[in-house]
Design an enzyme around this catalytic site. Structure first.
Site, PDB file in Angstrom:
ATOM      1  N   ALA A 106       0.856  -1.189   0.000  1.00  0.00           N
ATOM      2  CA  ALA A 106       0.000   0.000   0.000  1.00  0.00           C
ATOM      3  C   ALA A 106       0.886   1.230   0.000  1.00  0.00           C
ATOM      4  O   ALA A 106       2.088   1.142   0.253  1.00  0.00           O
ATOM      5  CB  ALA A 106      -0.922   0.011   1.219  1.00  0.00           C
ATOM      6  N   LYS A 107       0.287   2.361  -0.284  1.00  0.00           N
ATOM      7  CA  LYS A 107       0.992   3.637  -0.182  1.00  0.00           C
ATOM      8  C   LYS A 107      -0.047   4.729  -0.071  1.00  0.00           C
ATOM      9  O   LYS A 107      -1.170   4.594  -0.578  1.00  0.00           O
ATOM     10  CB  LYS A 107       1.864   3.884  -1.426  1.00  0.00           C
ATOM     11  CG  LYS A 107       3.064   4.759  -1.138  1.00  0.00           C
ATOM     12  CD  LYS A 107       4.128   4.001  -0.360  1.00  0.00           C
ATOM     13  CE  LYS A 107       5.378   4.844  -0.136  1.00  0.00           C
ATOM     14  NZ  LYS A 107       6.434   4.055   0.520  1.00  0.00           N
TER      15      LYS A 107
END
Length: 419
Positions: A106-107
């Site tokens: 994720a980011k």
């Protein structure tokens, strides 16, 4: 059509296609492996110090949740957009799988120029961003961490905001927190330590003496500074460093501990020395044994790759080398030993995993235990990459990414497609 665009996302997609071709993945499987599961865009309004209201755009991309919750940093920078965030989430997936961590990638990020907001405004923005993310994150859904422009304090604000809404303290919602708020010993140093450890490992593989060897570090934030410090402690001369304010060069070796103290006090390397100032544009092509690009994406293009004069290229940043540059480096494999980013800078997410585990168990380890376990995982992943690269006669990046993609693909195929 896709909402994801821009040079960083195109670079991540191109890298994946290289791996997919190498692994002979059928075309109808590729989009499911590449495209993110979920992308969230939010507006983050805050009261400015002058009484006005400002709205900042925030993002969070969760690439896949096949192996467990997603994991990834949150960056506050004026360059942040949905394409960049998606690319970073994709890279994080392959990184976690290569290291054997039970995470998807994720980011997140907020498009903001930190030089134009106060500390109080930063706290307000941090809390509002987390508030907007609460429906989409959780200790078993998506666990945030720091990245460019964020730090331990921002993570503490994230954790406090989430905890207030839950009615109880939930330390495991973020990693990279202060030790006093449920963080782990060794997390701040973890990424830079891992970069230096793997560089030392490669130097031993190549029979290069540590003592008297030279290193150059582009970027003197959390990753670059601690990588430089450990390389300095190993006996290398760190002859040049740079950050967003400029560069310093000393062929005798810079005083890295003093430079770190200066940067901690002043926020950058600016003002450390007028005599040692150097052209930042030339720092990547200085002759040295170890080059650590630890700043932004896409700083090494084909032209720079042709001019590299390092023996070990240790990628501390995410995506510092473009696909065109990879083609050049493939021809220069006997001259430049590449430690790809998804391995080289994975010490941070490895120790973030340790922090998450400790928070869930409420049982904390000594720093020596954290570092020992970090190096153990990095060494295992390095060995796997090297064996794969030599057996299949492929570049190190191809080998490392292939291992990660294979693990994610195998998990998706085993679980099947619901419903």
């Amino acid at each position: 059509m896709t909402v994801y665009s821009g040079p960083v996302f195109e670079m991540a997609a191109n890298q994946f296609n290289v791996i997919a071709n190498y692994l002979e993945i059928p075309m109808d499987e590729r989009d499911r492996l590449l495209m993110p599961k979920r992308a969230v865009t939010v507006s983050c309004p805050i009261h400015r110090d002058d009484g006005t209201t400002a709205v900042f755009e925030g993002y969070r991309v969760q690439h896949h949740l096949t192996l467990g919750p997603t994991k990834g940093g949150t960056r506050f920078a004026p360059t942040v957009d949905i394409g960049e965030v998606a690319a970073l989430a994709i890279w994080m997936s392959w990184k976690c799988a290569l290291a054997g961590l039970p995470y998807g990638g994720a980011k997140g990020g907020v498009n903001v120029d930190l030089s134009k907001i106060s500390r109080r405004e930063l706290e307000a923005l941090s809390r509002r961003y987390m508030q907007e993310m609460i429906p989409f994150v959780g200790p078993h859904t998506d666990v945030m961490a720091p990245d460019m422009g964020t730090n331990e304090q921002v993570m503490a604000w994230f954790m406090d905001t989430y905890s207030m809404y839950q009615g109880q303290t939930v330390t495991e919602i973020v990693t990279g927190k202060p030790v006093s708020s449920g963080g782990t010993l060794g997390r701040r140093e973890a990424t830079g330590r891992g970069v230096a450890h793997l560089a030392k490992r490669v130097m031993k593989e190549l029979s290069i003496n540590l003592s008297g060897s030279t290193a150059v570090v582009q970027g003197f934030g959390n990753v670059g500074s601690y990588a430089a410090l450990d390389l300095h402690h190993f006996g290398l001369k760190v002859i040049a460093v740079s950050d967003h304010t400029g560069a310093l060069f000393d062929e005798r070796g810079l005083d890295i501990p003093a430079l770190m103290r200066h940067a901690a006090t002043h926020g950058s390397i600016a003002g450390f020395s007028n005599q040692l100032q150097f052209d930042p544009a030339q720092i990547l092509t200085l002759p040295c044994e170890v080059l650590v690009p630890a700043a932004l994406e896409r700083v090494i293009d084909a032209g720079v790759a042709e001019k590299l004069r390092c023996r070990v290229l240790a990628e501390g940043a995410n995506g510092p080398t473009t696909p065109d540059a990879d083609l050049v480096l493939e021809k220069r494999q006997d001259e430049v030993f590449l430690i790809p980013d998804i391995l080289c800078n994975s010490g941070g997410v490895v120790v973030s995993y340790f922090e998450w585990v400790q928070d869930l168990q409420q049982l904390f380890w000594e720093e020596e235990e954290v570092t020992r376990r970090e190096y153990q995982i990095l060494d295992r992943a390095f060995d796997q990459m090297l064996v794969r690269a030599r057996a299949d006669k492929v570049p190190h990046r191809t080998a490392a990414m292939a291992i990660g993609v294979e693990k994610v693909r195998a998990a998706k195929n085993t679980r099947g497609l619901f419903p």
